[in-house]
Design a protein around this motif. Sequence first.
Motif, PDB file in Angstrom:
ATOM      1  N   ARG A   1      -4.161 -14.656  -8.532  1.00 49.77           N
ATOM      2  CA  ARG A   1      -3.034 -13.784  -7.780  1.00 49.77           C
ATOM      3  C   ARG A   1      -3.538 -12.594  -7.316  1.00 49.77           C
ATOM      4  NH1 ARG A   1       1.575 -15.130  -5.949  1.00 49.77           N
ATOM      5  NH2 ARG A   1       2.526 -13.300  -7.007  1.00 49.77           N
ATOM      6  N   LEU A   2      -4.685 -12.046  -7.684  1.00 50.68           N
ATOM      7  CA  LEU A   2      -5.293 -10.614  -7.482  1.00 50.68           C
ATOM      8  C   LEU A   2      -5.889 -10.968  -5.998  1.00 50.68           C
ATOM      9  CD1 LEU A   2      -7.516  -8.303  -9.451  1.00 50.68           C
ATOM     10  CD2 LEU A   2      -8.443  -9.225  -7.379  1.00 50.68           C
ATOM     11  N   LEU A   3      -6.678 -12.254  -5.596  1.00 52.90           N
ATOM     12  CA  LEU A   3      -7.073 -12.271  -4.385  1.00 52.90           C
ATOM     13  C   LEU A   3      -5.852 -12.459  -3.384  1.00 52.90           C
ATOM     14  CD1 LEU A   3      -9.930 -15.093  -4.978  1.00 52.90           C
ATOM     15  CD2 LEU A   3      -9.899 -12.789  -3.914  1.00 52.90           C
ATOM     16  N   GLN A   4      -4.811 -13.033  -3.974  1.00 55.67           N
ATOM     17  CA  GLN A   4      -3.610 -13.120  -2.843  1.00 55.67           C
ATOM     18  C   GLN A   4      -3.135 -11.511  -2.692  1.00 55.67           C
ATOM     19  OE1 GLN A   4      -1.688 -16.859  -5.311  1.00 55.67           O
ATOM     20  NE2 GLN A   4      -0.258 -16.067  -3.544  1.00 55.67           N
ATOM     21  N   GLY A   5      -3.292 -10.822  -3.532  1.00 54.35           N
ATOM     22  CA  GLY A   5      -2.470  -9.606  -3.421  1.00 54.35           C
ATOM     23  C   GLY A   5      -3.461  -8.881  -2.409  1.00 54.35           C
ATOM     24  N   ILE A   6      -4.858  -8.967  -2.507  1.00 53.28           N
ATOM     25  CA  ILE A   6      -5.795  -8.520  -1.717  1.00 53.28           C
ATOM     26  C   ILE A   6      -5.308  -8.998   0.004  1.00 53.28           C
ATOM     27  CG2 ILE A   6      -8.209  -8.313  -0.407  1.00 53.28           C
ATOM     28  CD1 ILE A   6      -9.039  -8.895  -3.582  1.00 53.28           C
ATOM     29  N   GLY A   7      -5.221 -10.416  -0.088  1.00 54.32           N
ATOM     30  CA  GLY A   7      -4.732 -10.974   1.263  1.00 54.32           C
ATOM     31  C   GLY A   7      -3.472 -10.258   1.782  1.00 54.32           C
ATOM     32  N   SER A   8      -2.454 -10.325   0.972  1.00 50.02           N
ATOM     33  CA  SER A   8      -1.221  -9.760   1.229  1.00 50.02           C
ATOM     34  C   SER A   8      -1.344  -8.302   1.707  1.00 50.02           C
ATOM     35  CB  SER A   8      -0.072  -9.842   0.262  1.00 50.02           C
ATOM     36  OG  SER A   8       1.150  -9.325   0.508  1.00 50.02           O
ATOM     37  N   ALA A   9      -2.170  -7.782   1.281  1.00 48.54           N
ATOM     38  CA  ALA A   9      -2.301  -6.078   1.557  1.00 48.54           C
ATOM     39  C   ALA A   9      -2.672  -5.806   3.264  1.00 48.54           C
ATOM     40  CB  ALA A   9      -3.480  -5.461   0.784  1.00 48.54           C
ATOM     41  N   GLY A  10      -3.466  -7.146   3.550  1.00 48.96           N
ATOM     42  CA  GLY A  10      -4.054  -6.822   4.943  1.00 48.96           C
ATOM     43  C   GLY A  10      -3.021  -7.682   5.940  1.00 48.96           C
ATOM     44  N   ALA A  11      -2.046  -8.327   5.537  1.00 49.91           N
ATOM     45  CA  ALA A  11      -1.263  -9.042   6.384  1.00 49.91           C
ATOM     46  C   ALA A  11      -0.151  -8.470   6.558  1.00 49.91           C
ATOM     47  CB  ALA A  11      -1.446 -10.579   5.803  1.00 49.91           C
ATOM     48  N   ALA A  12       0.879  -8.856   5.749  1.00 47.71           N
ATOM     49  CA  ALA A  12       2.288  -8.671   6.013  1.00 47.71           C
ATOM     50  C   ALA A  12       2.456  -6.948   6.425  1.00 47.71           C
ATOM     51  CB  ALA A  12       3.293  -8.841   4.710  1.00 47.71           C
ATOM     52  N   PRO A  13       1.927  -6.104   5.681  1.00 40.03           N
ATOM     53  CA  PRO A  13       2.309  -4.681   6.288  1.00 40.03           C
ATOM     54  C   PRO A  13       1.541  -4.411   7.403  1.00 40.03           C
ATOM     55  CG  PRO A  13       1.266  -4.723   4.094  1.00 40.03           C
ATOM     56  CD  PRO A  13       1.164  -6.100   4.402  1.00 40.03           C
ATOM     57  N   VAL A  14       0.729  -5.112   8.097  1.00 38.45           N
ATOM     58  CA  VAL A  14       0.112  -4.747   9.496  1.00 38.45           C
ATOM     59  C   VAL A  14       1.014  -5.143  10.516  1.00 38.45           C
ATOM     60  CG1 VAL A  14      -1.995  -4.781  10.985  1.00 38.45           C
ATOM     61  CG2 VAL A  14      -2.102  -4.731   8.422  1.00 38.45           C
ATOM     62  N   VAL A  15       2.029  -6.056  10.062  1.00 40.16           N
ATOM     63  CA  VAL A  15       2.851  -6.535  11.146  1.00 40.16           C
ATOM     64  C   VAL A  15       3.919  -5.518  11.752  1.00 40.16           C
ATOM     65  CG1 VAL A  15       4.771  -8.110  11.384  1.00 40.16           C
ATOM     66  CG2 VAL A  15       2.966  -8.958  10.158  1.00 40.16           C
ATOM     67  N   LEU A  16       4.341  -4.632  10.859  1.00 41.52           N
ATOM     68  CA  LEU A  16       5.205  -3.657  11.273  1.00 41.52           C
ATOM     69  C   LEU A  16       4.844  -2.538  12.470  1.00 41.52           C
ATOM     70  CD1 LEU A  16       6.957  -2.277   8.103  1.00 41.52           C
ATOM     71  CD2 LEU A  16       7.731  -4.172   9.631  1.00 41.52           C
ATOM     72  N   PRO A  17       3.526  -2.252  12.214  1.00 43.92           N
ATOM     73  CA  PRO A  17       2.783  -1.532  13.356  1.00 43.92           C
ATOM     74  C   PRO A  17       2.548  -2.337  14.605  1.00 43.92           C
ATOM     75  CG  PRO A  17       1.223  -1.411  11.487  1.00 43.92           C
ATOM     76  CD  PRO A  17       2.636  -2.121  11.153  1.00 43.92           C
ATOM     77  N   LEU A  18       2.184  -3.604  14.406  1.00 41.26           N
ATOM     78  CA  LEU A  18       2.047  -4.329  15.520  1.00 41.26           C
ATOM     79  C   LEU A  18       3.168  -4.663  16.274  1.00 41.26           C
ATOM     80  CD1 LEU A  18       0.186  -6.265  17.292  1.00 41.26           C
ATOM     81  CD2 LEU A  18       0.234  -7.880  15.579  1.00 41.26           C
ATOM     82  N   VAL A  19       4.280  -4.724  15.616  1.00 37.60           N
ATOM     83  CA  VAL A  19       5.671  -5.116  16.491  1.00 37.60           C
ATOM     84  C   VAL A  19       5.981  -3.610  17.359  1.00 37.60           C
ATOM     85  CG1 VAL A  19       7.963  -5.272  16.182  1.00 37.60           C
ATOM     86  CG2 VAL A  19       6.407  -6.584  15.120  1.00 37.60           C
TER      87      VAL A  19
END
Length: 421
Positions: A107-125
Amino acid sequence: MESKKKLDLISLASIPLVMTLGNSMLIPVLPSIEKKLHISSFQVSMIITVYSIVAIILIPIAGYLSDRLGRKKVIIPSLIIAGIGGLVTGWASWKMNDPYYIILAGRLLQGIGSAGAAPVVLPLVGDMFDDEKDVSSGLGLIETSNTFGKVMSPIVGAILATFIWHLPFWFIPIFCLISIGLVFFLVKTPKKEEQAPPAFKKFLRSFKKTFKNNAKWLIAIFAIGGIIMFVLFGVLFYLSTTLEEEYSINGIKKGFVLAIPLLALSISSYIAGKKIGQSKSLMKWLTFGGIMLLAFSILSVTFTDGLFFLLAILFVSGIGIGSALPCLDALITEGIEKEERGTITSLYSSMRFVGVALGPPIYAIIMKSDHSIVFYTSAGVSLFAALLAFFAIKPEKEKGEKGEKGKKEEGPAKPLNPALH
């Protein structure tokens, strides 16, 4: 909105959908995991919390890297890491006699991945469109995808767990793989992203100046986002446990019951994203009104013990949350220049993850005493968030103010920032 960019948006919308499924899908399964692993309710809540804590720490770093290196160059490796984390949790649950700590590592690894995926979508839009109306509409679609994932996740998680309790873990890498393909082949990043980034010191000076000039409304939105997620995930954790312990509702049936308030959240989020357009005043009042609706509806639960009344009230609460979220996304994305947008929005995403991290364990503790405390707590912090929205976001008060102090920082978002100080 261009038809080609609609395809890009749909592909980007898969990211928050995948990340939400990877987290919220476990909510209805937590009581089963608790029994299978012979752990406490607090320990099982840490399966959600550890994911969020590491994301809180790394999201600002991911936001900075996305500003410097490019959005896709951060998103795709992050999705790969999240998928690996899902494989670790699935393997540990399948092969180990005492898998709890390895599950936490996964789950820690998933959190690392999530940190760089979903939040970056907002500025990209925000990067993809010049028209603020298109930005708001695009962010509405992204937030709707996020909330749709919340609607589907308890149903999908409950269905999968009826076959094998750890099957939801195995589907996380599958979802990640699908999203990687969509983003890699279909998302075209703006050309401006390819420009050479400024030196770190210059960027840091610019970031500090931007934050200083917008501190009041930025901090308010950070806090509001965190409080909303705290209440949402705390109440979902409470509802998941209560349905099983007090009403003997479990399995697929529980998944559908949990989806009821989330469905309201998804629908209202979609409508709000479509309606707000460029109106900052409307964004402010929808945020305030939605959170007030959340506060008073949750407070009314204390007057009855009936399950159907509880679900009806939580449906109304979902409408309140769904009304506020796209407005917060639009305010913070449209109000910051592209050079600092990834970093600023990542801080906002971090605060949302703070709420996700704190919700389940805190609600697990307060549930042990009097259940009414759950709703008094939820209503109290929601009312505080509504007051923040009312006093800190004031587009109608200072509309049209200009000055040398705000010109450079506001860039393309001049109508927003001076109105929000």
